[in-house]
Write an enzyme that holds these catalytic residues in place. Structure first.
Site, PDB file in Angstrom:
ATOM      1  N   GLY A   1     -49.445   7.542 -25.326  1.00 39.37           N
ATOM      2  CA  GLY A   1     -50.360   7.805 -26.547  1.00 39.37           C
ATOM      3  C   GLY A   1     -50.892   6.833 -27.098  1.00 39.37           C
TER       4      GLY A   1
ATOM      5  CD  GLN B   1     -51.184   2.851 -31.653  1.00 38.93           C
ATOM      6  OE1 GLN B   1     -51.462   4.010 -31.139  1.00 38.93           O
ATOM      7  NE2 GLN B   1     -50.053   2.044 -31.176  1.00 38.93           N
TER       8      GLN B   1
ATOM      9  CB  CYS C   1     -44.901   2.301 -31.923  1.00 43.29           C
ATOM     10  SG  CYS C   1     -46.754   2.303 -32.561  1.00 43.29           S
ATOM     11  CG  LEU C   2     -48.008   1.304 -26.806  1.00 46.98           C
ATOM     12  CD1 LEU C   2     -49.474   1.787 -26.272  1.00 46.98           C
ATOM     13  CD2 LEU C   2     -47.523   0.358 -25.623  1.00 46.98           C
TER      14      LEU C   2
ATOM     15  CD  GLU D   1     -50.038   8.439 -30.161  1.00 48.44           C
ATOM     16  OE1 GLU D   1     -50.369   7.339 -31.079  1.00 48.44           O
ATOM     17  OE2 GLU D   1     -48.999   8.144 -29.466  1.00 48.44           O
TER      18      GLU D   1
ATOM     19  CG  HIS E   1     -50.440   5.270 -34.897  1.00 48.16           C
ATOM     20  ND1 HIS E   1     -50.015   4.023 -35.329  1.00 48.16           N
ATOM     21  CD2 HIS E   1     -49.574   5.695 -33.809  1.00 48.16           C
ATOM     22  CE1 HIS E   1     -49.166   3.680 -34.387  1.00 48.16           C
ATOM     23  NE2 HIS E   1     -48.959   4.678 -33.399  1.00 48.16           N
TER      24      HIS E   1
HETATM   25  O1  GNR Z   1     -45.825   4.877 -25.427  1.00 47.83           O
HETATM   26  C1  GNR Z   1     -45.343   5.505 -26.526  1.00 47.83           C
HETATM   27  N1  GNR Z   1     -44.280   6.020 -26.124  1.00 47.83           N
HETATM   28  C2  GNR Z   1     -43.486   6.937 -27.147  1.00 47.83           C
HETATM   29  C3  GNR Z   1     -42.285   7.437 -27.189  1.00 47.83           C
HETATM   30  C4  GNR Z   1     -41.540   8.368 -28.003  1.00 47.83           C
HETATM   31  C5  GNR Z   1     -42.337   9.044 -29.006  1.00 47.83           C
HETATM   32  C6  GNR Z   1     -43.414   8.212 -29.179  1.00 47.83           C
HETATM   33  C7  GNR Z   1     -44.274   7.609 -28.290  1.00 47.83           C
HETATM   34  S1  GNR Z   1     -45.727   7.131 -28.527  1.00 47.83           S
HETATM   35  C8  GNR Z   1     -45.963   5.638 -27.579  1.00 47.83           C
HETATM   36  C9  GNR Z   1     -47.212   4.867 -27.584  1.00 47.83           C
HETATM   37  C10 GNR Z   1     -47.744   4.599 -29.025  1.00 47.83           C
HETATM   38  O2  GNR Z   1     -47.594   3.662 -29.682  1.00 47.83           O
HETATM   39  N2  GNR Z   1     -48.655   5.491 -29.489  1.00 47.83           N
HETATM   40  O3  GNR Z   1     -49.165   5.704 -30.784  1.00 47.83           O
HETATM   41 NI    NI Z   2     -47.523   4.284 -31.912  1.00 50.08          NI
END
Ligand code: GNR
Ligand code: NI
Length: 188
Positions: free
Chosen positions: A46, A51, A113-114, A156, A159
């Protein structure tokens, strides 16, 4: 299409509250294309527009399930042959999403989270919910969500309010996570 830079903590832009999309134009389509390319490249399941530094209420999600019935693909690179399941892409776009009817039942999921790379922690959220959202043409839809899709959508949605998954942790656990990230960055 372009891969955009993913902002990471402690970038203050990640704390901004994103604004509703009012114009459904080509610039929005380009943003969404770039978000998918950035998310697949990372890789992640996601991505919220904030981001990549754009404070608009736009999310992309692709849980990228592997199809267990698909023929394995044979790869041969570097003289080393291996097989893997082809990935079925299921790109989903949510514009101006709103969460409706979050369940009283909660589920704990180990999230990442990325924008907080290499840190994982358990977060508890409503197990199911409904989402009302617009598509790239501005048409409104409503849909029931459960499982990882419900978890990811809620991650998401956070965010869009400037909230990261580590904000759901105790102060001690959040500080430990941020210190671990600092240590990983120094080592890199
Ligand atoms: O890649 C992602 N993996 C994830 C794993 C568990 C719960 C939420 C996520 S979202 C994350 C990508 C991201 O940072 N989205 O904002
Ligand atoms: Ni995230």
């Amino acid at each position: 299409m372009a891969i955009r830079e993913i902002l990471e903590v402690p970038d203050p832009v990640l704390k901004q509250v994103s604004k509703p999309v009012e114009v459904f134009d080509d610039a929005l389509k380009t943003l969404v294309e770039d978000m998918f390319e950035t998310m697949y490249d990372a890789p992640g399941i996601g991505l919220a527009a904030i981001q990549v530094g754009v404070p608009l209420r736009v999310l992309v999600i692709d849980l990228q399930p592997d199809d267990p019935d698909a023929e394995p693909e044979v790869c041969n690179h570097g003289g080393h042959q291996h097989t893997h399941q082809p990935t079925i892409r299921e790109p989903r776009v949510f514009i101006n999403p709103e969460i409706l009817d979050p369940s009283e039942e909660h589920t704990v999921y180990q999230e990442g989270c990325l924008s907080v790379p290499e840190i994982y922690a358990d977060v508890e959220r409503p197990s199911t919910c409904r989402v009302r959202y617009q598509d790239l043409d501005g048409a409104t839809h409503e849909e029931a969500m459960d499982g990882l899709l419900a978890t990811c959508l809620q991650h998401e949605m956070d965010h869009l309010e400037g909230i990261l998954f580590i904000d759901h942790l105790s102060r001690l656990k959040r500080q430990m996570a941020l210190r671990k990230l600092e240590k990983l960055r120094r080592a890199a």
